[in-house]
Design a protein around this motif. Structure first.
Motif, mmCIF file in Angstrom:
data_model
loop_
_atom_site.group_PDB
_atom_site.id
_atom_site.type_symbol
_atom_site.label_atom_id
_atom_site.label_comp_id
_atom_site.label_asym_id
_atom_site.label_seq_id
_atom_site.Cartn_x
_atom_site.Cartn_y
_atom_site.Cartn_z
ATOM 1 N N MET A 106 -2.303 -5.224 -7.744
ATOM 2 C CA MET A 106 -1.453 -5.108 -6.569
ATOM 3 C C MET A 106 -2.075 -4.115 -5.580
ATOM 4 O O MET A 106 -2.478 -3.027 -5.950
ATOM 5 N N THR A 107 -2.137 -4.482 -4.348
ATOM 6 C CA THR A 107 -2.701 -3.627 -3.311
ATOM 7 C C THR A 107 -1.702 -2.526 -2.958
ATOM 8 O O THR A 107 -0.528 -2.788 -2.721
ATOM 9 N N LYS A 108 -2.197 -1.310 -2.926
ATOM 10 C CA LYS A 108 -1.352 -0.169 -2.568
ATOM 11 C C LYS A 108 -1.114 -0.145 -1.061
ATOM 12 O O LYS A 108 -1.987 -0.465 -0.271
ATOM 13 N N ARG A 109 0.092 0.260 -0.683
ATOM 14 C CA ARG A 109 0.498 0.319 0.719
ATOM 15 C C ARG A 109 0.418 1.762 1.207
ATOM 16 O O ARG A 109 0.960 2.661 0.565
ATOM 17 N N VAL A 110 -0.235 1.955 2.338
ATOM 18 C CA VAL A 110 -0.517 3.292 2.853
ATOM 19 C C VAL A 110 0.254 3.547 4.147
ATOM 20 O O VAL A 110 0.153 2.778 5.102
ATOM 21 N N LEU A 111 0.994 4.639 4.160
ATOM 22 C CA LEU A 111 1.695 5.105 5.342
ATOM 23 C C LEU A 111 0.802 6.104 6.062
ATOM 24 O O LEU A 111 0.314 7.057 5.458
ATOM 25 N N VAL A 112 0.582 5.895 7.352
ATOM 26 C CA VAL A 112 -0.204 6.808 8.172
ATOM 27 C C VAL A 112 0.773 7.626 9.010
ATOM 28 O O VAL A 112 1.517 7.074 9.819
ATOM 29 N N VAL A 113 0.787 8.952 8.782
ATOM 30 C CA VAL A 113 1.680 9.844 9.527
ATOM 31 C C VAL A 113 0.809 10.679 10.459
ATOM 32 O O VAL A 113 0.204 11.669 10.059
ATOM 33 N N GLU A 114 0.728 10.230 11.699
ATOM 34 C CA GLU A 114 -0.173 10.807 12.707
ATOM 35 C C GLU A 114 0.406 10.502 14.078
ATOM 36 O O GLU A 114 0.749 9.363 14.367
ATOM 37 N N ASP A 115 0.520 11.530 14.942
ATOM 38 C CA ASP A 115 1.118 11.317 16.255
ATOM 39 C C ASP A 115 0.117 10.983 17.359
ATOM 40 O O ASP A 115 0.512 10.539 18.431
ATOM 41 N N ALA B 294 -11.017 -0.183 3.594
ATOM 42 C CA ALA B 294 -11.096 0.292 2.210
ATOM 43 C C ALA B 294 -10.368 -0.648 1.246
ATOM 44 O O ALA B 294 -10.383 -0.433 0.043
ATOM 45 N N GLY B 295 -9.722 -1.686 1.786
ATOM 46 C CA GLY B 295 -9.049 -2.666 0.935
ATOM 47 C C GLY B 295 -7.582 -2.389 0.673
ATOM 48 O O GLY B 295 -6.977 -3.002 -0.206
ATOM 49 N N PHE B 296 -6.996 -1.509 1.452
ATOM 50 C CA PHE B 296 -5.580 -1.185 1.306
ATOM 51 C C PHE B 296 -4.796 -1.773 2.475
ATOM 52 O O PHE B 296 -5.372 -2.160 3.486
ATOM 53 N N VAL B 297 -3.488 -1.804 2.349
ATOM 54 C CA VAL B 297 -2.602 -2.330 3.388
ATOM 55 C C VAL B 297 -1.878 -1.158 4.039
ATOM 56 O O VAL B 297 -1.388 -0.264 3.342
ATOM 57 N N VAL B 298 -1.801 -1.138 5.362
ATOM 58 C CA VAL B 298 -1.041 -0.109 6.067
ATOM 59 C C VAL B 298 0.412 -0.565 6.139
ATOM 60 O O VAL B 298 0.716 -1.610 6.712
ATOM 61 N N SER B 299 1.293 0.222 5.540
ATOM 62 C CA SER B 299 2.717 -0.125 5.549
ATOM 63 C C SER B 299 3.345 0.189 6.894
ATOM 64 O O SER B 299 4.232 -0.533 7.352
ATOM 65 N N ASP B 300 2.876 1.281 7.536
ATOM 66 C CA ASP B 300 3.434 1.674 8.830
ATOM 67 C C ASP B 300 2.629 2.847 9.378
ATOM 68 O O ASP B 300 1.888 3.497 8.648
ATOM 69 N N ILE B 301 2.812 3.111 10.656
ATOM 70 C CA ILE B 301 2.299 4.314 11.303
ATOM 71 C C ILE B 301 3.518 5.055 11.829
ATOM 72 O O ILE B 301 4.354 4.471 12.519
ATOM 73 N N ALA C 204 9.829 4.792 6.710
ATOM 74 C CA ALA C 204 8.797 3.907 6.161
ATOM 75 C C ALA C 204 8.501 4.182 4.686
ATOM 76 O O ALA C 204 7.792 3.408 4.040
ATOM 77 N N ALA C 205 9.017 5.264 4.154
ATOM 78 C CA ALA C 205 8.705 5.667 2.777
ATOM 79 C C ALA C 205 8.982 4.594 1.725
ATOM 80 O O ALA C 205 8.140 4.389 0.841
ATOM 81 N N PRO C 206 10.103 3.883 1.770
ATOM 82 C CA PRO C 206 10.369 2.902 0.713
ATOM 83 C C PRO C 206 9.330 1.777 0.616
ATOM 84 O O PRO C 206 9.197 1.160 -0.442
ATOM 85 N N GLN C 207 8.579 1.527 1.665
ATOM 86 C CA GLN C 207 7.567 0.477 1.657
ATOM 87 C C GLN C 207 6.164 1.025 1.423
ATOM 88 O O GLN C 207 5.180 0.323 1.635
ATOM 89 N N SER C 208 6.048 2.275 0.964
ATOM 90 C CA SER C 208 4.745 2.927 0.866
ATOM 91 C C SER C 208 4.482 3.480 -0.528
ATOM 92 O O SER C 208 5.403 3.891 -1.222
ATOM 93 N N ASP C 209 3.195 3.493 -0.912
ATOM 94 C CA ASP C 209 2.758 4.044 -2.188
ATOM 95 C C ASP C 209 1.944 5.323 -1.998
ATOM 96 O O ASP C 209 1.942 6.208 -2.850
ATOM 97 N N ILE C 210 1.209 5.384 -0.895
ATOM 98 C CA ILE C 210 0.323 6.496 -0.557
ATOM 99 C C ILE C 210 0.603 6.858 0.895
ATOM 100 O O ILE C 210 0.906 5.977 1.708
ATOM 101 N N GLY D 177 8.219 9.480 -4.614
ATOM 102 C CA GLY D 177 7.113 9.287 -5.554
ATOM 103 C C GLY D 177 5.818 8.827 -4.910
ATOM 104 O O GLY D 177 4.983 8.196 -5.552
ATOM 105 N N ILE D 178 5.642 9.157 -3.643
ATOM 106 C CA ILE D 178 4.448 8.744 -2.900
ATOM 107 C C ILE D 178 3.336 9.752 -3.119
ATOM 108 O O ILE D 178 3.562 10.964 -3.130
ATOM 109 N N HIS D 179 2.117 9.265 -3.291
ATOM 110 C CA HIS D 179 0.945 10.117 -3.415
ATOM 111 C C HIS D 179 0.491 10.500 -2.012
ATOM 112 O O HIS D 179 0.102 9.635 -1.223
#
Length: 143
Positions: A1-10, A25-32, A42-48, A73-75
């Motif tokens: 399963m591909t991990k979903r990455v949240l980008v927190v940047e303004d 890098a082969g990951f999916v962006v869940s949100d910015i 956006a946290a519930p849809q994110s793993d990292i 539980g997000i890394h």
């Protein structure tokens, strides 16, 4: 399963650059997200999460990191030009990537967060705070 990455940047151009690197890098962006409310929504849809310290709503990055790690539980990996601002209470983050950053650093840090890489305390531009799931402990941030 591909991990979903949240980008927190303004800064939108930095966020889009990170988004591109995450995808390469082969990951999916869940949100910015540009602030605390956006990140927590956006946290519930994110793993990292890749989290900057200073955002649209101020220096809220450390608090966001704590909430993402503890409540969801997000890394978390900080991506910042100001690593010294993190302090000893680093919000349960795995580590920090210092700006300016490189594609190789983003890729390696994401693989560590996803549990797909060997345990390395430091990669060029990435400093570990604690171990990723299933790996041994590493050195703490030196202040």
């Amino acid at each position: 399963m591909t991990k979903r990455v949240l980008v927190v940047e303004d800064e939108i151009f930095v966020a889009l650059d990170i988004e591109h690197m995450v995808q390469q890098a082969g990951f999916v962006v869940s949100d910015i997200a540009a602030d605390r409310d956006g990140a927590l929504a956006a946290a519930p849809q994110s793993d990292i999460a890749l989290v900057d310290l200073n955002l649209r709503d101020g220096a809220t990055g450390p608090g966001i990191a704590r909430a993402l790690a503890k409540d969801h539980g997000i890394h978390v990996i900080y991506v910042t030009a100001n690593p010294a601002q993190i302090g000893p209470d680093h919000g349960s983050a795995l580590g920090v990537i210092a700006k300016p950053f490189r594609m190789e650093t983003i890729r390696a840090a994401l693989k560590i967060a996803a549990g797909h890489a060997a345990d390395e305390a430091e990669l060029g531009g990435f400093t570990r705070f604690r171990a990723a799931p299933g790996s041994s402990p590493t050195a703490a941030l030196q202040g």
